[in-house]
Design an enzyme around this catalytic site. Structure first.
Site, PDB file in Angstrom:
ATOM      1  CG  ASP A 284      56.719 -11.230 -62.835  1.00 44.78           C
ATOM      2  OD1 ASP A 284      57.233 -11.017 -61.708  1.00 44.78           O
ATOM      3  OD2 ASP A 284      56.451 -10.150 -64.039  1.00 44.78           O
TER       4      ASP A 284
ATOM      5  CB  THR B  40      58.944  -1.758 -65.175  1.00 43.93           C
ATOM      6  OG1 THR B  40      59.204  -3.139 -64.721  1.00 43.93           O
ATOM      7  CG2 THR B  40      57.747  -1.906 -66.007  1.00 43.93           C
TER       8      THR B  40
ATOM      9  NE  ARG C 234      54.372 -10.899 -68.351  1.00 42.89           N
ATOM     10  CZ  ARG C 234      55.052 -10.259 -67.386  1.00 42.89           C
ATOM     11  NH1 ARG C 234      55.519  -8.951 -67.663  1.00 42.89           N
ATOM     12  NH2 ARG C 234      54.900 -10.577 -66.190  1.00 42.89           N
TER      13      ARG C 234
ATOM     14  N   GLY D 202      56.515  -0.608 -61.213  1.00 38.53           N
ATOM     15  CA  GLY D 202      56.166  -0.740 -59.856  1.00 38.53           C
ATOM     16  C   GLY D 202      55.623  -2.076 -59.428  1.00 38.53           C
ATOM     17  N   GLY D 203      55.869  -3.303 -60.142  1.00 39.16           N
ATOM     18  CA  GLY D 203      55.538  -4.585 -59.852  1.00 39.16           C
ATOM     19  C   GLY D 203      54.138  -4.415 -59.581  1.00 39.16           C
TER      20      GLY D 203
ATOM     21  CB  SER E  91      52.337  -8.758 -66.358  1.00 43.01           C
ATOM     22  OG  SER E  91      52.770  -7.513 -66.370  1.00 43.01           O
ATOM     23  CB  SER E  92      51.145  -5.888 -61.997  1.00 42.87           C
ATOM     24  OG  SER E  92      51.285  -6.924 -61.261  1.00 42.87           O
TER      25      SER E  92
ATOM     26  CD  GLU F  91      59.187  -9.668 -67.019  1.00 41.32           C
ATOM     27  OE1 GLU F  91      58.447  -9.273 -66.221  1.00 41.32           O
ATOM     28  OE2 GLU F  91      60.129  -9.059 -67.494  1.00 41.32           O
TER      29      GLU F  91
ATOM     30  CB  THR G  97      59.272  -4.896 -67.463  1.00 36.34           C
ATOM     31  OG1 THR G  97      59.825  -5.169 -66.241  1.00 36.34           O
ATOM     32  CG2 THR G  97      58.417  -6.223 -68.060  1.00 36.34           C
TER      33      THR G  97
HETATM   34  N1  GLU Z   1      57.558  -8.043 -63.952  1.00 37.93           N
HETATM   35  C1  GLU Z   1      56.442  -6.799 -63.578  1.00 37.93           C
HETATM   36  C2  GLU Z   1      55.424  -7.449 -64.166  1.00 37.93           C
HETATM   37  O1  GLU Z   1      55.384  -7.559 -65.291  1.00 37.93           O
HETATM   38  C3  GLU Z   1      56.751  -5.393 -63.757  1.00 37.93           C
HETATM   39  C4  GLU Z   1      57.828  -5.134 -62.581  1.00 37.93           C
HETATM   40  C5  GLU Z   1      58.090  -3.764 -62.181  1.00 37.93           C
HETATM   41  O2  GLU Z   1      57.119  -2.913 -62.474  1.00 37.93           O
HETATM   42  O3  GLU Z   1      59.165  -3.309 -61.688  1.00 37.93           O
HETATM   43  O4  GLU Z   1      54.072  -7.200 -63.550  1.00 37.93           O
END
Ligand code: GLU
Length: 610
Positions: A465, A425, A133, A516-517, A489-490, A462, A443
């Protein structure tokens, strides 16, 4: 040799006794007790009333016997296939996949970003979790995204150098390759170098993304020159060359991955960040300090399967364990994917997950997520807050027992940070002929990241986030900006294993993940419910229309049969919205007959195996 997958064939999860054990944290034996799923009704490939109406491809295939790769772009999949065909390992193929994706899907991931990787070593039967990360600059203040006590707008933060974290992807590639690679680093970069030099066809998705982001991309000179040759946006099918990227990769091929963190490569990035109109503070000290961290594996039991995914700084581990854990105390197993009440239970569990996630997850080197949030007692209590058929008025974070080792950010003073995530991502899965598995989510955060372009690639954003607000009246927010810290992150690269039978080693069953965030949690969680609880095939699970509730509103995937539920959810008291929900689920299922790949038909991904 080309194995597209739609159905993953017969899959039975005849699980009559449901067992739920948490292994992510040290757990009391008294907590290792099966909760109340009474049984799981599972039928393979049952007809789906709730079917995807926007399918663009209908791949069908037979299983691959030796190896398999699934990525977001056919060129990355094909290049990796050739690596695997020539005897390369999953980690060898990873180097090729990532460098090709950085070229053909530049809006999603690349050299300027970060990633999480789960790696299963088949010979040793061990799983390792790697954190590549991005980090906040050592000079970053906790009010990085504040002006006069107000959080700045999301895109005011994203665009330019302010949001750029120290990239981790190249170091992750280099270190994993040094440990598990079998072919030369230089050779593995060749496919991307060749494509960048000779050119590749712009995909519809890239062309659309450029078109949609025209205004922001054009505001940055480097991005403008590349994505708008002759001042026209890139067109689908156009041959695109990226000589600067070829030069960057050729340099890394000769000098090794560590050269990315030293001048002149690091200085080119630092200068771009500092000289942008919205400058950041990245410096050589950040590149010198950057390290890939092997994290403790985050694994827990669900329905007799061991689910391993990414723990902090990703919220994926806690969120998936809570989601499936809370649902274990409901009658979800009695219901099916066509039942709106099933989705209401999932929605209410998800709302509680998102409330806790916002408050209790941050970089584990700065903040300890309380273990009590996944105890059987806690999850049961959360499940009992749910009224079947009725929307909860308000969902607040649960009360965690204070962790003994928690640092200055005592849980009672933590606030729910607001850090919006956007969808770019990329997730890919690679299984090699030895049975080694890589499940990796990579990502640059927003589509096209910070829009800053250096030597043929984009820099991440990043840092958005992080919570923009460092604190408020009640105290510090766990996910605030701090020097050297990794933003929450997710991303949830996931591996599922069959529960080891007596005297047997555990066997891989699924490898999956998605961009997908924060909806990644739902994409992966719902796929696990479809496959493990309801017995769906992996491709069917990925094709299902999304019904997602994170913060109260029921989001129904636009132009799908999910809209059939609009009325039912409104009657239950939900606000509903039909929205474009762009998952990019990619996975491999290990069956008795071989490997089945599945690629989300909402994107351009492709599975290929032999
Ligand atoms: N930055 C997001 C994360 O690390 C991912 C972004 C995405 O999936 O579009 O959770």
């Amino acid at each position: 040799m080309n194995h597209w997958s739609r159905k993953t064939g017969a899959l039975l999860t005849a699980t009559l006794f449901i067992f739920y054990i948490h292994t992510g944290f040290a757990q009391q034996a008294s907590d290792l007790i099966a909760p109340e799923f009474s049984h799981s009704a599972s039928k393979a490939d049952s007809p789906t009333a709730l079917s995807q109406s926007t399918s663009t491809k209908a791949p069908l295939l037979s299983p691959a016997k030796e190896f398999m790769v699934v990525t977001a772009h056919p060129l990355a999949t094909q290049a990796a296939y050739q690596v695997l065909e020539s005897g390369g390992s999953a980690i060898d193929a990873m180097v090729t996949v990532q460098t090709v994706l950085g070229l053909v899907e530049p809006q999603s991931s690349g050299l300027g970003g970060g990633a999480f990787a789960l790696y299963y070593d088949a010979a040793k039967k061990t799983l390792s979790s790697f954190d590549g990360r991005e980090t906040a600059p050592l000079a970053a203040p906790s009010d990085l995204f504040m002006r006069e006590d107000q959080a700045i707008g999301f895109f005011d933060a994203v665009l330019g150098g302010l949001s750029v974290g120290t990239p981790g992807t190249v170091k992750l590639l280099g270190e994993l390759h040094a440990r598990f690679g079998t072919q030369s680093w230089e050779k593995l970069l060749l496919p991307a170098i060749e494509l960048a030099t000779k050119g590749f066809e712009v995909s519809p998705r890239l062309a659309e993304s450029v078109q949609r982001d025209a205004e922001r991309l054009k505001a940055q000179a480097g991005a403008r020159a590349y994505f708008f040759p002759d001042d026209r946006p890139l067109q689908t099918g156009q041959l695109l060359k990226n000589p600067a990227y070829a030069a960057s990769l050729s340099y890394l091929a000769k000098q090794g991955a560590q050269a990315f963190y030293k001048p002149p490569m690091s200085t080119a990035i630092i200068d771009t960040v500092r000289q942008s109109s919205n400058p950041g503070t990245l410096s050589q000290a950040d590149f010198d300090a950057y390290r890939v961290i092997q994290r403790k594996n985050y694994c827990f039991m669900f329905l007799g399967y061991e689910i391993c995914t990414m723990g902090p700084p990703s919220s994926g581990g806690l969120a998936l364990e809570q989601l499936l854990g809370i649902l274990s105390f409901t009658d979800l197993a009695e219901r099916n994917a066509e039942d709106p009440l099933a989705w209401q239970l999932i929605a209410e569990a998800s709302r509680r997950v998102f409330a806790d996630r916002a408050k209790y997850v941050a970089d584990p080197d700065f903040f300890e997520t309380p273990e009590s949030l996944v105890s059987k007692t806690y999850l049961k209590k959360r499940s009992m807050e749910i009224t079947p058929g009725k929307a909860s008025q308000q969902v607040l974070p649960g009360e965690a027992e204070k962790s003994t080792e928690s640092n200055q950010s005592a849980s009672s003073t933590l606030l729910s940070g607001n850090s919006p995530e956007q969808t770019s991502t990329s997730h890919f899965v690679i299984v090699d002929a030895q049975g080694n598995i890589l499940s990796m989510t990579s990502t640059i955060e927003n589509a096209f990241g910070s829009r800053l372009w250096v030597n043929g690639f984009l820099l991440n954003n990043e840092l958005t986030d992080f919570s923009f607000l460092p604190k408020d009246a009640q105290g510090w927010i766990a996910n605030r900006v701090e020097p050297g810290k990794r933003p929450r992150s997710s991303m949830s690269p996931t591996l599922v294993f069959h529960q080891p039978a007596a005297n047997k080693m555990k066997q891989p069953y699924l490898a999956l993940g998605s961009p997908g965030g924060s909806r990644i949690i739902n994409f992966v969680g719902h796929s696990l419910i479809h496959i493990l609880l309801w017995g769906d095939s992996m491709q069917n699970a990925f094709d299902r229309p999304h019904i997602i509730n994170r913060f109260g509103k029921m989001e129904l995937e636009l132009n799908t049969s999910a809209s059939n539920y609009n009325k039912a959810f409104q009657t239950m008291g939900y606000e509903t919205a039909e929205v474009d929900i762009n998952s990019g689920l990619h996975g491999v299922m290990f069956t008795g007959n071989g490997l089945l790949g599945a690629a989300d038909q909402r994107r351009e991904g492709m599975a290929m195996g032999r």
